[in-house]
Design an enzyme around this catalytic site. Structure first.
Site, PDB file in Angstrom:
ATOM      1  N   LEU A 119      25.767  40.462  47.390  1.00  0.00           N
ATOM      2  CA  LEU A 119      24.842  39.486  46.831  1.00  0.00           C
ATOM      3  C   LEU A 119      25.210  38.062  47.240  1.00  0.00           C
ATOM      4  O   LEU A 119      24.325  37.252  47.529  1.00  0.00           O
ATOM      5  CB  LEU A 119      24.821  39.609  45.301  1.00  0.00           C
ATOM      6  CG  LEU A 119      23.847  38.680  44.569  1.00  0.00           C
ATOM      7  CD1 LEU A 119      22.413  38.937  44.995  1.00  0.00           C
ATOM      8  CD2 LEU A 119      23.995  38.826  43.059  1.00  0.00           C
ATOM      9  N   ASP A 169      40.654  32.391  48.388  1.00  0.00           N
ATOM     10  CA  ASP A 169      40.745  33.184  47.169  1.00  0.00           C
ATOM     11  C   ASP A 169      40.511  32.245  45.991  1.00  0.00           C
ATOM     12  O   ASP A 169      41.222  31.241  45.842  1.00  0.00           O
ATOM     13  CB  ASP A 169      42.138  33.816  47.095  1.00  0.00           C
ATOM     14  CG  ASP A 169      42.319  34.754  45.915  1.00  0.00           C
ATOM     15  OD1 ASP A 169      41.553  34.651  44.936  1.00  0.00           O
ATOM     16  OD2 ASP A 169      43.260  35.560  45.952  1.00  0.00           O
ATOM     17  N   TYR A 213      34.569  43.569  32.312  1.00  0.00           N
ATOM     18  CA  TYR A 213      33.526  42.949  33.129  1.00  0.00           C
ATOM     19  C   TYR A 213      32.437  42.351  32.241  1.00  0.00           C
ATOM     20  O   TYR A 213      32.025  41.200  32.416  1.00  0.00           O
ATOM     21  CB  TYR A 213      32.935  44.001  34.071  1.00  0.00           C
ATOM     22  CG  TYR A 213      31.835  43.501  34.973  1.00  0.00           C
ATOM     23  CD1 TYR A 213      32.125  42.886  36.186  1.00  0.00           C
ATOM     24  CD2 TYR A 213      30.495  43.655  34.617  1.00  0.00           C
ATOM     25  CE1 TYR A 213      31.119  42.437  37.026  1.00  0.00           C
ATOM     26  CE2 TYR A 213      29.475  43.215  35.445  1.00  0.00           C
ATOM     27  CZ  TYR A 213      29.797  42.607  36.653  1.00  0.00           C
ATOM     28  OH  TYR A 213      28.786  42.162  37.477  1.00  0.00           O
ATOM     29  N   LYS A 232      31.418  38.317  31.903  1.00  0.00           N
ATOM     30  CA  LYS A 232      30.089  37.794  32.214  1.00  0.00           C
ATOM     31  C   LYS A 232      29.486  37.068  31.005  1.00  0.00           C
ATOM     32  O   LYS A 232      28.793  36.059  31.154  1.00  0.00           O
ATOM     33  CB  LYS A 232      29.180  38.938  32.675  1.00  0.00           C
ATOM     34  CG  LYS A 232      29.581  39.535  34.017  1.00  0.00           C
ATOM     35  CD  LYS A 232      29.631  38.493  35.126  1.00  0.00           C
ATOM     36  CE  LYS A 232      29.927  39.107  36.477  1.00  0.00           C
ATOM     37  NZ  LYS A 232      29.978  38.112  37.575  1.00  0.00           N
ATOM     38  N   ILE A 250      21.698  46.307  40.719  1.00  0.00           N
ATOM     39  CA  ILE A 250      21.298  46.016  42.091  1.00  0.00           C
ATOM     40  C   ILE A 250      21.673  47.196  42.983  1.00  0.00           C
ATOM     41  O   ILE A 250      22.774  47.738  42.883  1.00  0.00           O
ATOM     42  CB  ILE A 250      21.972  44.730  42.604  1.00  0.00           C
ATOM     43  CG1 ILE A 250      21.671  43.551  41.676  1.00  0.00           C
ATOM     44  CG2 ILE A 250      21.502  44.408  44.019  1.00  0.00           C
ATOM     45  CD1 ILE A 250      22.429  42.294  42.024  1.00  0.00           C
ATOM     46  N   THR A 294      23.208  48.657  45.804  1.00  0.00           N
ATOM     47  CA  THR A 294      24.226  48.325  46.795  1.00  0.00           C
ATOM     48  C   THR A 294      24.978  49.591  47.182  1.00  0.00           C
ATOM     49  O   THR A 294      24.962  50.594  46.469  1.00  0.00           O
ATOM     50  CB  THR A 294      25.245  47.305  46.249  1.00  0.00           C
ATOM     51  OG1 THR A 294      25.935  47.899  45.139  1.00  0.00           O
ATOM     52  CG2 THR A 294      24.557  46.026  45.799  1.00  0.00           C
TER      53      THR A 294
END
Length: 279
Positions: free
Chosen positions: A35, A84, A179, A183, A218, A220
């Site tokens: 993305l 990074d 995760y 977010k 998405i 992928t």
């Protein structure tokens, strides 16, 4: 440009020209692939000069093909920078170099992130620390390093975090608690930074809008490698459009937030999930 002059300029030019980013300079993190690269390509297609930050030493053949396509079809550029986002000292230097080479910086998309699918009881402290250092701390430091340069050069621009609908819900049958929490933190971070940076100060600094994009699932290669076809089918059927998103479907949202078209948009979370969270 004084506030009233700026408003007059915005409202008297052709409406679609507000999406034009010719000559503007952007950084997109996590942009070696996926993305992040798609969003970088979209900004370059609209005329922006885009620097793709990522951890790999050299970009792969797919990235190089994208660079050549942008050069030949759109007469624009993307450049690769090995960086990074958890190396915060060097991150500041890399952003300073980009801003210095271009006499300023107009916007940043913080897309660098990792995913770990693990039931909560199986996480270690090291797992949590690694994910949060990249997904939250890395994004926070990207934003603050960029804002320093935007203020240094008195550029009024935009910062966008790539959050997720996972910051709003607990995804059905997807064990990603860290995760999801990271977010959710990004969505709140965008509001907080927008409060600090959006207004224009007497010395001409500020005017930095801060927002999020929260994608749904998405399509992928990584998704198809990690999850079963049954789960992917379930997630597809769980949104109103009955399918997964294609990465290219987020280009226009990123362009909107990085351009003057979103001049009154700050502290917002743009949810693009095919209706997943709406029912």
């Amino acid at each position: 440009m004084e506030t009233q002059q700026r408003l007059t300029w915005l409202f008297t030019r052709p409406q679609l020209s507000q999406f034009n980013v010719d000559g503007k300079v952007f950084i997109v993190t996590g942009a070696a692939q996926g993305l992040g690269l798609v969003l970088a390509e979209g900004l370059a297609e609209a005329g922006g000069k885009v620097y793709c930050f990522d951890t790999c030493k050299h970009p792969d053949a797919h990235w190089l093909e994208c660079q050549e396509r942008i050069r030949s079809k759109h007469n624009s550029t993307i450049e690769y920078v090995q960086q990074d986002v958890t190396d915060t000292a060097h991150l500041q230097k890399s952003i300073q170099i980009v801003a210095g080479a271009n006499s300023g910086l107009d916007g940043v998309i913080a897309a660098a992130a990792i995913q770990q699918v693990t039931p909560a009881l199986e996480y270690t402290a090291a797992d949590v620390d690694k994910m949060m250092r990249i997904n939250f701390t890395g994004a926070f430091m990207t934003a603050t390093c960029a804002a320093r340069e935007m203020m240094r050069y008195k550029r009024q621009g935009s910062i966008c975090f790539i959050a997720s609908m996972s910051g709003l819900i607990a995804n059905k049958d997807m064990h990603t608690p860290v995760y999801n929490a990271g977010k959710a933190a990004l969505i709140q971070l965008a509001r907080s930074l927008a409060m600090e940076w959006s207004s224009i100060n007497e010395d001409g600094t500020g005017g930095i809008r801060v927002n999020c994009i929260s994608p749904g699932n998405i399509k992928t290669a990584m998704l198809e490698d990690v999850f079963s076809k049954d789960k992917i089918r379930m997630w597809s059927e769980s949104n109103m459009l009955g399918r997964l998103a294609e990465p290219e479907e987020f280009k226009s949202a990123a362009l909107y937030l990085m351009s003057e078209a979103s001049s009154f948009t700050t502290g917002s979370n743009l949810v693009i999930d095919g209706g997943y969270t709406a029912w």
